[in-house]
Design a protein around this motif. Structure first.
Motif: not given
Length: 674
Positions: A21-23, A26-30, A47-49, A71-73
């Motif tokens: 999901e992209l906000v 911020i790319m959320d791949c959790t 930012e890549l989660l 930011h990389l998590s």
């Protein structure tokens, strides 16, 4: 001690390749079950989660397509290796979270990869089974680092070699390791401001000299001593957390500091200026032998005076709860003129003397609960006592009375907890006027009062006159409602929360109808056999009826003003009748009403205990018979019998008609033609 920060995001979510999901950027791949970093995401991702996936290796080409990443998590993956060239295309990376992985397996290669990040500010390596030697290698070339977490690893000993090159570090988290020794590990960290070493195995902290540190958390260790060397250096220390340790004495603090919060909860501290048997130890000295390498220092302190030589004038919070304090030394609190919160609960205090005006003029909260207090002393005078005090907790002591007029001399008092003391309220009726009591009449600022478990014998004499009580707790007083209930008249306009739990309340003992401001009422643990009719007109938001003797609620309860206003209703532990549950069905349909203990509500049918929401069909049929119109039921049952008897009579009559007529003729002697 955690510090959080973030950036506001108002953009709508948008789908992205790989199910991410992209906000905005911020790319959320959790939690997408990814085994590698997707290569088809947007190139401008900042930012890549990638938390909660199954990534094992971060390869040299994994981040090539994301040069703007800062930011990389990768929290909670199975990461074992970060190849040395993995970050070469992400030179702007500032925040990297690698929590809960397996980095101990190839830590030297991972260290080579980290060394290529010149802008890295925040690094989280918690939960990776790292030793102190591994940590030293991993951070050896991270000179730009400002925040580092190595919590939940297997670090045991720290020395000066571990953090040699991270000289810009501002925050360091070492909690939940196995650290038992620290040897000059932080002396090179001249900019360090926040240090967390909680949940380790440190036996003592001596020679504390981190003058630049602002926050130190060493709670949940096994510390017996905290000693600061004698020095006139100004320490920047603002918060010191030594709670949940084994401290035997009050810590030896810096002479000059900015300390405003001192947390000493759950230790073994006492003060030894005087012992309970009257022995004075004011002039007794103790020698501390400090061995450091080949040098030995002996520090001599007087058992009491020298332990309190520090300047505590800026202290605002002092938590001494859960210790072994049986008394405070003279002038101990006089060193703390800025104190606003003092917690002395769960100690061994038998007496406490409230100073008049200074030195606690700023105190707003005083907790003396769960001690052995039999006396609360006040100096005779006309001045104010604790003029800014708002919350006073005296619960669970042995008090029988308080000094006369104590609350009228605390001008801002709003909350008083006297529960679990054997106190009575003034005035006492008749012959009991000479008995000790607590007088709260005329205390206009008082809004919250707890008298739970005080053994109150009625509330005659209007003890709440002149107050503005909004919250009143009379729970666990079996005789509190046995007398006149005129005390309610003084609370009609202000009372919002009333607890009468376990007060032997019957359905008609109290008329609640005039309490128009009431919004929460606790009637649990009583003997109510019916819902008091006086509740019907109230507009309560919360009502607790647990543990009574209610077979049912009124069928129209949902339509009453009470039912329409309720938002929370507790009903369990009552002997409801399974055949009179119309009220239950109505409540289930009531809009906005919650029954938090709904799964625990049961009803009885014969010897069975059932859930009202899942009654079996045989029970429903049985209930239909029980609730039917009895007159109609008897008529239906009697009608077949009557018809049978009538038919039988007609048949018999027809069969015996001729014989009966002859018998009548012979008896009467009159002839009649046939």
């Amino acid at each position: 001690l955690a510090v959080g920060w973030g950036r506001g995001m108002d953009a709508a979510q948008a789908p992205s390749p790989g199910g991410c999901e992209l906000v905005r950027s911020i790319m959320d791949c959790t939690g997408r079950r990814l085994r590698s970093i997707p290569g088809n995401l947007r190139g401008d991702t900042e930012e890549l989660l990638l938390d909660n996936n199954t990534i094992r290796v971060l390869g040299n080409t994994s981040l090539l397509l994301y040069p703007q990443l800062w930011h990389l998590s990768l929290t909670r993956n199975r990461l074992e290796l970060i190849e040395p060239g993995a970050f070469l295309s992400s030179q702007g990376l500032q925040v990297l979270s690698l929590t809960d992985n397996l980095l101990f397996t190839n830590y030297s290669l991972t260290a080579a990869a980290l060394s290529t990040l010149p802008a890295l500010r925040t690094l989280d390596l918690a939960g990776n089974q790292l030793t102190e030697d591994m940590v030293s290698v991993l951070v050896s070339n991270l000179s730009s680092l400002e925040s580092l977490s190595v919590a939940r690893n297997i670090i045991m000993r720290l020395d000066s070699s571990v953090f040699t090159n991270v000289t810009k570090l501002l925050e360091l988290n070492l909690e939940k390791n196995y650290i038992f020794e620290i040897d000059k590990a932080f002396e090179g960290l001249q900019r360090l401001q926040r240090l967390n070493i909680a949940y380790n195995y440190l036996p003592c902290l001596v020679g504390f000299s981190l003058t630049q540190l602002r926050v130190l958390n060493v709670s949940n260790n096994i510390i017996e001593w905290f000693l600061t060397p004698e020095s006139d250096d100004l320490f920047e220390l603002e918060v010191l957390d030594l709670s949940h340790n084994r401290l035997l004495f009050f810590p030896v603090l810096p002479r000059q500091s900015k300390l405003h919060s001192l947390l000493l909860q759950d230790n073994r501290m006492s003060f030894y200026q005087r012992l309970p048997n009257g022995t004075s130890l004011a002039n007794v000295t103790v020698q501390f032998l400090i061995i450091n390498g080949n040098s030995t220092n002996i520090t001599t302190v007087r058992l009491w005076d020298e332990l309190c030589y520090s300047n505590l004038s800026s202290l605002r919070l002092l938590d001494l709860s859960q210790n072994q304090v049986w008394g405070l030394p003279e002038d101990f609190l006089a060193q703390m003129p800025s104190l606003t919160h003092l917690k002395l609960n769960q100690n061994c205090l038998e007496a406490f003397h409230l100073p008049e005006e200074d030195p606690l003029a700023m105190l707003t909260e005083l907790d003396l609960s769960q001690n052995r207090l039999v006396e609360l002393g006040v100096k005779v005078g006309v001045g104010d006592i604790l003029p800014n005090l708002q919350l006073f907790n005296l619960s669970t002591n042995r008090l029988r009375a308080l000094p006369p007029g104590i609350f009228t001399r605390t001008r801002n008092i709003t909350t008083v907890d006297l529960s679990r003391n054997r106190v009575d309220l003034c005035p006492q009726p008749g012959e009991a006027e000479s008995l000790p009591c607590v007088d709260i009449r005329g205390v206009e600022t008082l809004t919250h009062l707890s008298l739970a478990g005080c053994g109150l014998q009625g509330l005659g004499g209007r003890p709440f006159q002149g107050t503005s009580l909004m919250h009143l707790d009379l729970s666990d007083n079996r005789q509190a409602l046995s007398g006149d209930t005129a005390w309610l008249q003084d609370l009609l306009l202000t009372l919002q929360v009333l607890s009468l739990r376990n007060t032997s309340l019957s359905s008609t003992a109290v008329d609640f109808s005039a309490l128009s401001s009431l919004v929460r009422l606790d009637l649990s643990g009583n003997s109510l056999a019916a819902l008091p009719a006086s509740l019907g007109a109230l507009r309560l938001h919360s009502l607790d009826l647990r543990g009574n003797c209610l077979p049912a609620l009124p069928p129209d309860v949902a339509g009453l003003p009470l039912g329409r206003s309720l938002r929370e209703l507790y009903l369990s532990r009552n002997p409801y009748n399974c055949c009179t549950l119309g009220w239950w069905d109505a409540l289930q349909q009531a809009e906005g009403l919650r029954v938090p203990d709904g799964p625990e509500v049961t009803c009885s049918h014969g010897s069975r205990t059932l859930s009202p929401g899942a009654l079996p069909e045989p029970v429903l049929q049985s209930c239909r018979w029980q609730t039917a119109d009895l007159a109609l039921l008897y008529l239906v049952l009697a009608l077949p019998t009557c018809l049978t008897l009538l038919v039988a009579f007609v048949v018999v009559f027809l069969m015996l008609k001729e014989k009966l007529l002859k018998m009548v003729k012979s008896r009467c002697g009159v002839s009649s033609p046939y």
